[in-house]
Design a protein around this motif. Structure first.
Motif, PDB file in Angstrom:
ATOM      1  N   GLY B  94     -60.314  53.689 -32.189  1.00  0.00           N
ATOM      2  CA  GLY B  94     -60.583  54.622 -30.150  1.00  0.00           C
ATOM      3  C   GLY B  94     -61.866  53.369 -30.016  1.00  0.00           C
ATOM      4  O   GLY B  94     -61.709  52.566 -28.939  1.00  0.00           O
ATOM      5  N   LYS B  95     -62.936  53.712 -31.050  1.00  0.00           N
ATOM      6  CA  LYS B  95     -64.033  52.881 -30.719  1.00  0.00           C
ATOM      7  C   LYS B  95     -63.809  50.895 -30.942  1.00  0.00           C
ATOM      8  O   LYS B  95     -64.080  50.466 -30.071  1.00  0.00           O
ATOM      9  CB  LYS B  95     -65.466  53.406 -31.548  1.00  0.00           C
ATOM     10  N   TYR B  96     -63.013  51.193 -31.454  1.00  0.00           N
ATOM     11  CA  TYR B  96     -62.857  49.459 -31.721  1.00  0.00           C
ATOM     12  C   TYR B  96     -61.952  48.841 -30.449  1.00  0.00           C
ATOM     13  O   TYR B  96     -62.558  48.155 -30.157  1.00  0.00           O
ATOM     14  CB  TYR B  96     -61.991  48.797 -32.603  1.00  0.00           C
ATOM     15  N   TYR B  97     -61.149  49.912 -30.049  1.00  0.00           N
ATOM     16  CA  TYR B  97     -61.135  49.511 -29.023  1.00  0.00           C
ATOM     17  C   TYR B  97     -61.612  49.067 -27.054  1.00  0.00           C
ATOM     18  O   TYR B  97     -61.695  48.165 -26.406  1.00  0.00           O
ATOM     19  CB  TYR B  97     -59.653  50.876 -28.170  1.00  0.00           C
ATOM     20  N   GLN B  98     -62.979  50.261 -28.083  1.00  0.00           N
ATOM     21  CA  GLN B  98     -63.918  50.791 -26.576  1.00  0.00           C
ATOM     22  C   GLN B  98     -64.547  49.562 -26.585  1.00  0.00           C
ATOM     23  O   GLN B  98     -64.830  48.751 -25.572  1.00  0.00           O
ATOM     24  CB  GLN B  98     -64.506  51.778 -26.735  1.00  0.00           C
ATOM     25  N   ILE B  99     -64.851  48.382 -27.727  1.00  0.00           N
ATOM     26  CA  ILE B  99     -65.930  47.745 -27.461  1.00  0.00           C
ATOM     27  C   ILE B  99     -64.701  46.844 -27.381  1.00  0.00           C
ATOM     28  O   ILE B  99     -65.529  45.230 -27.629  1.00  0.00           O
ATOM     29  CB  ILE B  99     -67.266  47.710 -28.557  1.00  0.00           C
ATOM     30  N   MET B 131     -52.473  62.992 -29.700  1.00  0.00           N
ATOM     31  CA  MET B 131     -52.222  62.222 -29.047  1.00  0.00           C
ATOM     32  C   MET B 131     -53.031  60.861 -27.925  1.00  0.00           C
ATOM     33  O   MET B 131     -52.580  60.133 -27.240  1.00  0.00           O
ATOM     34  CB  MET B 131     -52.334  63.976 -28.094  1.00  0.00           C
ATOM     35  N   ASP B 132     -53.909  61.646 -28.248  1.00  0.00           N
ATOM     36  CA  ASP B 132     -55.448  60.612 -27.214  1.00  0.00           C
ATOM     37  C   ASP B 132     -55.046  58.997 -28.174  1.00  0.00           C
ATOM     38  O   ASP B 132     -54.713  58.283 -27.535  1.00  0.00           O
ATOM     39  CB  ASP B 132     -56.678  60.850 -27.791  1.00  0.00           C
ATOM     40  N   ALA B 133     -55.259  59.227 -28.979  1.00  0.00           N
ATOM     41  CA  ALA B 133     -54.571  57.593 -30.053  1.00  0.00           C
ATOM     42  C   ALA B 133     -53.473  57.420 -29.181  1.00  0.00           C
ATOM     43  O   ALA B 133     -53.455  55.969 -29.133  1.00  0.00           O
ATOM     44  CB  ALA B 133     -54.555  58.132 -31.371  1.00  0.00           C
ATOM     45  N   SER B 134     -52.491  58.248 -29.246  1.00  0.00           N
ATOM     46  CA  SER B 134     -50.900  57.161 -29.094  1.00  0.00           C
ATOM     47  C   SER B 134     -50.845  56.686 -27.528  1.00  0.00           C
ATOM     48  O   SER B 134     -50.771  55.794 -27.745  1.00  0.00           O
ATOM     49  CB  SER B 134     -50.261  58.289 -28.936  1.00  0.00           C
ATOM     50  N   TYR B 135     -51.936  57.432 -26.592  1.00  0.00           N
ATOM     51  CA  TYR B 135     -51.891  56.922 -24.898  1.00  0.00           C
ATOM     52  C   TYR B 135     -52.825  55.695 -25.411  1.00  0.00           C
ATOM     53  O   TYR B 135     -52.860  55.279 -25.069  1.00  0.00           O
ATOM     54  CB  TYR B 135     -52.680  57.925 -24.414  1.00  0.00           C
ATOM     55  N   GLN B 136     -54.559  55.959 -25.879  1.00  0.00           N
ATOM     56  CA  GLN B 136     -54.527  54.468 -26.275  1.00  0.00           C
ATOM     57  C   GLN B 136     -54.509  53.350 -26.740  1.00  0.00           C
ATOM     58  O   GLN B 136     -54.856  52.385 -26.302  1.00  0.00           O
ATOM     59  CB  GLN B 136     -56.106  54.981 -27.086  1.00  0.00           C
ATOM     60  N   PHE B 137     -53.726  53.439 -27.143  1.00  0.00           N
ATOM     61  CA  PHE B 137     -52.710  52.250 -27.852  1.00  0.00           C
ATOM     62  C   PHE B 137     -51.875  51.981 -27.252  1.00  0.00           C
ATOM     63  O   PHE B 137     -51.501  50.597 -27.301  1.00  0.00           O
ATOM     64  CB  PHE B 137     -52.436  52.871 -29.348  1.00  0.00           C
ATOM     65  N   ALA B 153     -45.679  53.268 -27.903  1.00  0.00           N
ATOM     66  CA  ALA B 153     -46.395  54.526 -27.950  1.00  0.00           C
ATOM     67  C   ALA B 153     -47.030  55.532 -26.433  1.00  0.00           C
ATOM     68  O   ALA B 153     -46.891  56.643 -27.681  1.00  0.00           O
ATOM     69  CB  ALA B 153     -48.183  53.624 -27.639  1.00  0.00           C
ATOM     70  N   TYR B 154     -46.091  55.355 -25.895  1.00  0.00           N
ATOM     71  CA  TYR B 154     -46.046  56.771 -25.190  1.00  0.00           C
ATOM     72  C   TYR B 154     -45.238  57.604 -25.361  1.00  0.00           C
ATOM     73  O   TYR B 154     -44.944  59.170 -25.339  1.00  0.00           O
ATOM     74  CB  TYR B 154     -45.813  56.067 -22.852  1.00  0.00           C
ATOM     75  N   ASN B 155     -43.792  56.992 -25.860  1.00  0.00           N
ATOM     76  CA  ASN B 155     -42.927  58.221 -26.752  1.00  0.00           C
ATOM     77  C   ASN B 155     -43.702  58.811 -27.879  1.00  0.00           C
ATOM     78  O   ASN B 155     -42.875  60.005 -27.125  1.00  0.00           O
ATOM     79  CB  ASN B 155     -41.712  56.952 -27.076  1.00  0.00           C
TER      80      ASN B 155
END
Lengths: 262, 919
Positions: B94-99, B131-137, B153-155
């Motif tokens: 998640g953090k890598y995604y953020q940055i 859940m959060d990771a799937s959504y973020q992904f 991913a949303y599935n």
């Protein structure tokens, strides 16, 4: 600059003149309620009391009892204006000074005062020009609200009276309209530049360049002056700014200078 | 409470722990990882079995501080299938995604999801992360335009059986995504459109809500994709009432308008009008082009203004501007857009694009966007924050000049604007963290000038002051502290600043400035050790400046504060001890100050009495105190001054016995000797010296020197010689040697032991020819040699003086002594010349008058002896003129008469015969 000052003074004249009751009429007084009382002759005493000669006799208006008193236009007022346009400042000066003293409290004093700064600027006597502006503003405070004030600020710089101008400019920059702020930023930059403070000057010019693009009339000047400062700071972006002046403001007086720098 | 806790047992425990970890997680999210760490520590203290969960939070803390390697190290310590390890991995992703480190994020996500092989985790923490990771992904894949991946991913989220609102939201998102897939894959577009429409069907059967509205948009879009614009328009028209209802509902519920499906609907209408308008434009049908383009413009601006936060908002703004430019440039239309109440929202919408670029660290692109939007909307509520971000973009590019330009603009044009203040603070902090002192100081200074009333201003001033102080720049730190004191008298840093200023002055020995600063500090503080200490130092500062009266007042005041049994100054046990020390010192110093008071003169005896009283008090209360020897010494000194000699002797003896190692104890004898000399008790002085000599190793050369000088001054010459001998023995230090030799020479001379006097001075001059005692030594040598009859040596000594001296006194004194020597040598003519040199040339100054007088007297006598009566007469006249009140005047007058007669007789006498008589 000279043209701008002349323009400003003429504009001031128009501003001051564009009042409910106008110039070419004979003598009259306007009451605080807006009523116009016409007369055949009008005088003012040293205290500012007005004596208006009307068809039914003379009427006296004490200072404070009238909004405006206007005499007939002085014969040589237009002559003075023409002399200024022709650059004959020494001839215009005594005429204007005479009108100022003779028509005190009778409208034409401030009209003549509005032209005096131009005369002094034309003669290169900036200190006198500053004084002339200040006397005008003291006599006609509303004149300060128009474009004339920029002419005043301009001569303050030329007269090197930076201290007085700086605090005024700071106020405009902080809370004036964006157009005025943009102009004031350039002037403040000019002051810094005159004092040899290159970076502060650059910061003010750049502010107008980057964040006041809506002040279109100031862009060419701001770009050019910012470029000059960046050049002194050995910043390569100076060339980019010169290019903008040439390409986007080709009609401005700065374009030719910018071209020579490229 | 205890019973309840016991009854609830595990449930309470689980709730509490969950709550605490959730709290810790929340703290991390809002930027307080340090506090989160404290929460974790507290949980572990109570529940040590929660180590694994604590590891998870700790890993989150590390991740929030960008210490990715350390977080991965925690994961590496744990088994791969450990749920907490997996949760940490997801947090990292998640953090890598953020940055914007998308590749790293993707790798972690894919590895993670691969482990589950389609199964959903059951562990509560892991499930939450899953859940959060799937959504973020999914979001990440969407941004990367991998729409099918995003759907999958949303599935995964949907597989965790989320609540209805989340489910419908995701289905709506998936429906849109399928349309995007269809756009990208035109060959199979119908398949994807079909899936989208399936989802729309589910949504529409599921209820009349926002998502229903969105399903309408999807359906209309689907028709557009199929190329059926008319159908698309029809769908929208037919459902417009529902869309309006949804829109109204959202507004009434105060929900953000960005979620309204109306945004999508109007955007689509805008697109349709736009397309039609462009078509007319190509056909050069200006009237219709203007009509449809105008309508499109209206729709776009509506979306941009009212639904700026929606996905269509920014794009609507861009298209609206393009259409405006087209209408203005191509058709000469003047378009005035009054955003009215939506201006701020419109600005915020445009800002979003810039913000998105900014948060993706795309600084050059973000910079250009910010400049654009800040010129379009220069002074909306969003402007200060945007300017702060713009400045950060410049900072990232290391462009100090432009950063400064923005900083100054922020500080000047947005006074009293909290967001502007915060923006400057954030920028300052970034420079601070980067160690760029020039720039953070600069930024904070702009902040302080522009926002002096901001709540953090005192803190910033205090920080800057502290930094300057630590760097040794007390001048600048004082300026900051003083600014704090002058402008923030009600702030918590006020007293700290007062304290710093006062202590800087005091410790820097600037006592004059310390006095008002300490006074102000004392006035502002509450009773406690700090205040008491400040009072002590205030009193000391007065003392140091010589203002003994005020020093006394301040010390006395301090004692009043500290004396009471339960003084309010004893705030803590530590304070009690420290205050006791102050009380002790103050007691001494009250006595000390009294001892120095001299005005009014008639009160001096009373002052002395008080001094003794306080010294005695000190000695009784603090017999082993640091200042006890000084107190006793002070008492003895007062006794001496009051002529209580016996008392003083007893006191000094006591001092030497009780405090033998103290300076005062060692100097007790000296003080005693001195006082004995003063009252001419020479035996006592001798006894004291005897004691010193018997124990000479206990005393320094300086002490013997001082005592020896006292002896010399009192005329105790043998004792002088003894004391100075010890000095010569003990010390080869030049100063000691010179002083001791000279004093011995003086003593010998006074004892009329001229030989030794001369020899000692000679030794001094030989060893130290450039001694500062040169002239004095030479004079004594001269006189001593004269007495011993070694007149040549005497002459040499005086000649040396005359050779090197430049002041009139020495030169003339030497002349006089030379004259005396010459006279002893029977060189009367030479002697007369030496005397006359003084009489005629010496300036008539008070210090030289005695020398001139003596020379005149000697000249008169010599002139007579030489038969030079005329000279004698003139010299008498000179004497009478220069010393008219001298007791010798009658004699000189008489002498004058005599020599005058003799001179006349000599003048009248025939000249002596020359020739054979003389042969």
């Amino acid at each position: 600059m000279k043209k701008r000052i002349v323009y400003s003074a003429v504009l001031a004249l128009v501003v001051l003149v564009c009042l409910p009751c106008l110039v070419e009429a004979a003598a009259f007084v306007v009451t605080p309620q807006g009523n116009k009382i016409e007369g055949t002759d009008i005088r003012a005493n040293s205290k500012g009391d007005i004596i208006l000669q009307t068809a039914v006799g003379s009427r006296t208006f004490l200072k404070g009892q009238y909004a405006q008193a206007v005499a007939d236009k002085p014969d040589d007022f237009d002559k003075a204006r023409k002399l200024i346009e022709m650059g004959k400042y020494d001839e215009a000066l005594p005429i204007l000074n005479n009108i100022v003293s003779k028509y005190k409290f009778l409208y034409w004093d401030s009209q003549a005062q509005a032209l005096l700064p131009n005369v002094y600027v034309g003669k290169g006597d900036y200190v006198a020009a500053v004084k002339a502006y200040e006397e005008l503003f003291a006599n006609a405070p509303k004149a300060r609200e128009g474009d004339l004030v920029w002419g005043y600020r301009d001569v303050l710089i030329k007269a090197k009276q930076y201290g007085r101008l700086s605090s005024e400019l700071d106020e405009v920059i902080a809370s004036g309209s964006r157009g005025d702020a943009a102009k004031a930023q350039i002037l403040r930059g000019d002051i810094s530049r005159a004092k040899g403070q290159v970076e502060p000057a650059a910061l003010d010019y750049l502010r107008t360049v980057v964040l006041f693009k809506d002040a279109k009339d100031q862009q060419a000047e701001a770009h050019f002056k910012a470029a000059e400062m960046l050049e002194q700071l050995r910043d390569r972006r100076a060339q980019d700014l010169y290019r903008v002046v040439v390409e986007e403001y080709g009609d401005s007086p700065y374009a030719k200078q910018a071209r020579s720098k490229m | 409470m205890g019973v309840l806790a016991a009854a609830l047992g595990g449930a309470l425990y689980a709730d509490e722990v969950d709550r605490e970890f959730e709290f810790a997680g929340g703290l991390i999210e809002i930027g307080f990882p340090d506090f989160a760490e404290k929460v974790v520590e507290q949980v572990l203290m109570k529940y040590p079995d929660q180590k694994d969960r604590a590891k998870l939070v700790r890993a989150q803390i590390l991740i929030s501080n960008r210490k990715f390697d350390e977080a991965q190290a925690i994961v590496a310590e744990m088994p791969e299938d450990n749920p907490k390890a997996q949760a940490i991995t997801l947090a990292l992703a998640g953090k890598y995604y953020q940055i914007n480190e998308l590749d790293k994020a993707r790798e972690l996500y894919e590895n993670f999801f691969r482990q589950f092989k389609g199964k959903t985790p059951t562990d509560p923490d892991l499930k939450r992360f899953y859940m959060d990771a799937s959504y973020q992904f999914g979001q990440m894949l969407e941004k990367a335009e991998d729409y099918e991946g995003a759907v999958k991913a949303y599935n995964r989220v949907l597989a965790t059986n989320p609540d209805k609102a989340i489910k419908r939201n995701l289905q709506s998102d998936q429906a849109y995504l399928y349309l995007k897939v269809a756009e990208k894959d035109p060959d199979n577009s119908e398949k994807h459109i079909g899936k989208a429409l399936e989802l729309c069907n589910d949504l529409q059967w599921g209820g009349m809500d926002i998502w229903f509205g969105h399903s309408v948009i999807v359906m209309a879009r689907a028709e557009l994709l199929r190329g059926d614009k008319a159908k698309a328009q029809q769908v929208l028209k037919e459902q417009m009432d529902i869309l309006k209802e949804v829109d109204r509902f959202i507004k009434e519920q105060d929900m953000p308008m960005k979620v309204s499906p109306m945004a999508g609907a109007r955007f689509m209408l805008g697109e349709l009008y736009d397309e039609q308008g462009q078509s007319f434009a190509r056909k050069k049908d200006a009237a219709n082009a203007i009509k449809y383009l105008g309508q499109a413009l209206g729709e776009y601006y509506n979306v941009f203004a009212k639904y700026g936060g929606s996905d269509w908002g920014p794009e609507a703004g861009v298209r609206a501007k393009a259409l405006k430019d087209q209408l203005e440039s191509q058709y000469g239309k003047i378009i005035n857009i009054d955003m009215g109440e939506y201006a701020s929202e419109a600005a915020a919408t445009q800002m979003r694009l810039a913000d998105t670029l900014f948060f993706e660290n795309k600084y050059p692109e973000a910079r250009e966007q910010y400049i654009k939007v800040l010129n379009d909307y220069p002074e909306t509520a969003a402007a200060p924050t945007a300017l702060g971000n713009l400045a950060e973009c410049y900072r990232q590019a290391d462009d100090t000049l432009y950063t400064k330009m923005v900083i100054e603009y922020l500080g000047e044009r947005f006074p009293k604007n909290d967001n502007a203040a915060v923006a400057l603070l954030q920028l300052g902090k970034k420079y601070f963290d980067a160690g760029n002192e020039d720039m953070f100081t600069y930024t904070y200074e702009v902040y302080l000038d522009g926002f002096p009333e901001h709540q953090k201003a005192p803190g910033v001033l205090y920080t800057l002051a502290g930094m300057r102080k630590n760097a040794g720049d007390t001048e600048k730190s004082s300026v900051y502290f003083q600014r704090l004191v002058d402008n923030y008298p009600n702030d918590k840093y006020y007293i700290k600043a007062l304290s710093s200023i006062a202590w800087d002055y005091y410790l820097g020995k600037n006592y004059t400035m310390a006095i008002p600063a300490l006074t102000k500090y004392i006035e502002a503080t509450q009773p406690g050790f700090d205040r008491a200490q400040a009072q002590f130092c205030l009193a000391d500062a007065y003392r140091q400046t010589g203002d003994i009266r005020n020093a006394l007042v301040a010390f006395v005041e301090l004692l009043k504060w500290l004396k009471p049994e339960n003084s309010e100054y004893d705030v803590s046990a530590d304070d009690v001890k420290k205050n006791d020390d102050l009380e002790e010192k103050a007691t001494f110093y009250v006595g000390y100050c009294y001892s120095l008071m001299t005005e009014p003169a008639e009160s001096v005896p009373a002052f002395k009495k008080k001094a003794v009283q306080f010294y005695s008090l000190y000695l009784s209360q603090y017999p082993d105190g640091e200042l006890a020897s000084k107190a006793m010494n002070g008492m003895g000194t007062i006794q001496l001054s009051q002529d209580d000699f016996d008392g003083a002797v007893a006191t000094f003896n006591d001092l030497a016995v009780k405090y033998p190692d103290s300076n005062e104890g060692k100097n007790a004898l000296y003080s005693l000797i001195r006082s004995a000399m003063e009252v001419k008790k020479f035996d006592v002085a001798r006894d004291a010296l005897r004691k010193m000599l018997n124990d000479s190793q206990a005393y320094s050369p300086d002490e013997f020197l001082r005592v020896g000088q006292l002896m010399l001054n009192a005329g105790l010459y043998p004792e002088t010689l003894e004391a100075m001998s010890i000095v010569l023995e003990k010390s080869q230090d030049r100063e000691h040697q010179e002083r001791a030799l000279y004093s011995r020479g003086e003593a010998y001379y006074a004892m009329k032991d001229y030989a030794n006097a001369a020899a000692t001075m000679d030794e001094l001059m030989t060893k130290y020819p450039k001694s500062g005692l040169f002239y004095d030594a030479k004079f004594i040598m001269g006189e001593a040699y004269r007495e011993t009859g070694e007149l040549d040596k005497a002459t040499d000594a005086m000649s040396d003086v005359m050779k090197f001296a430049s002041d009139a006194l020495r030169i003339n004194q030497a002349s006089m002594i030379l004259g005396q020597i010459q006279r002893a040598q029977d060189d009367k003519v030479g002697a007369l010349a030496s005397f006359q040199r003084v009489c005629l040339l010496a300036p008539n100054t008070p210090e030289l008058r005695p020398v001139i007088r003596q020379c005149l007297m000697d000249s008169i006598a010599l002139s007579q002896e030489l038969g030079r009566y005329q000279d004698a007469q003139e010299i008498c006249e000179q004497f009478l003129e220069q010393f008219p009140d001298d007791p010798e005047v009658p004699n000189i007058r008489k002498l004058w008469g005599e020599v005058k007669l003799k001179a006349s007789v000599a003048a009248a006498a025939p000249p002596p015969q020359t020739g054979s008589d003389e042969q």
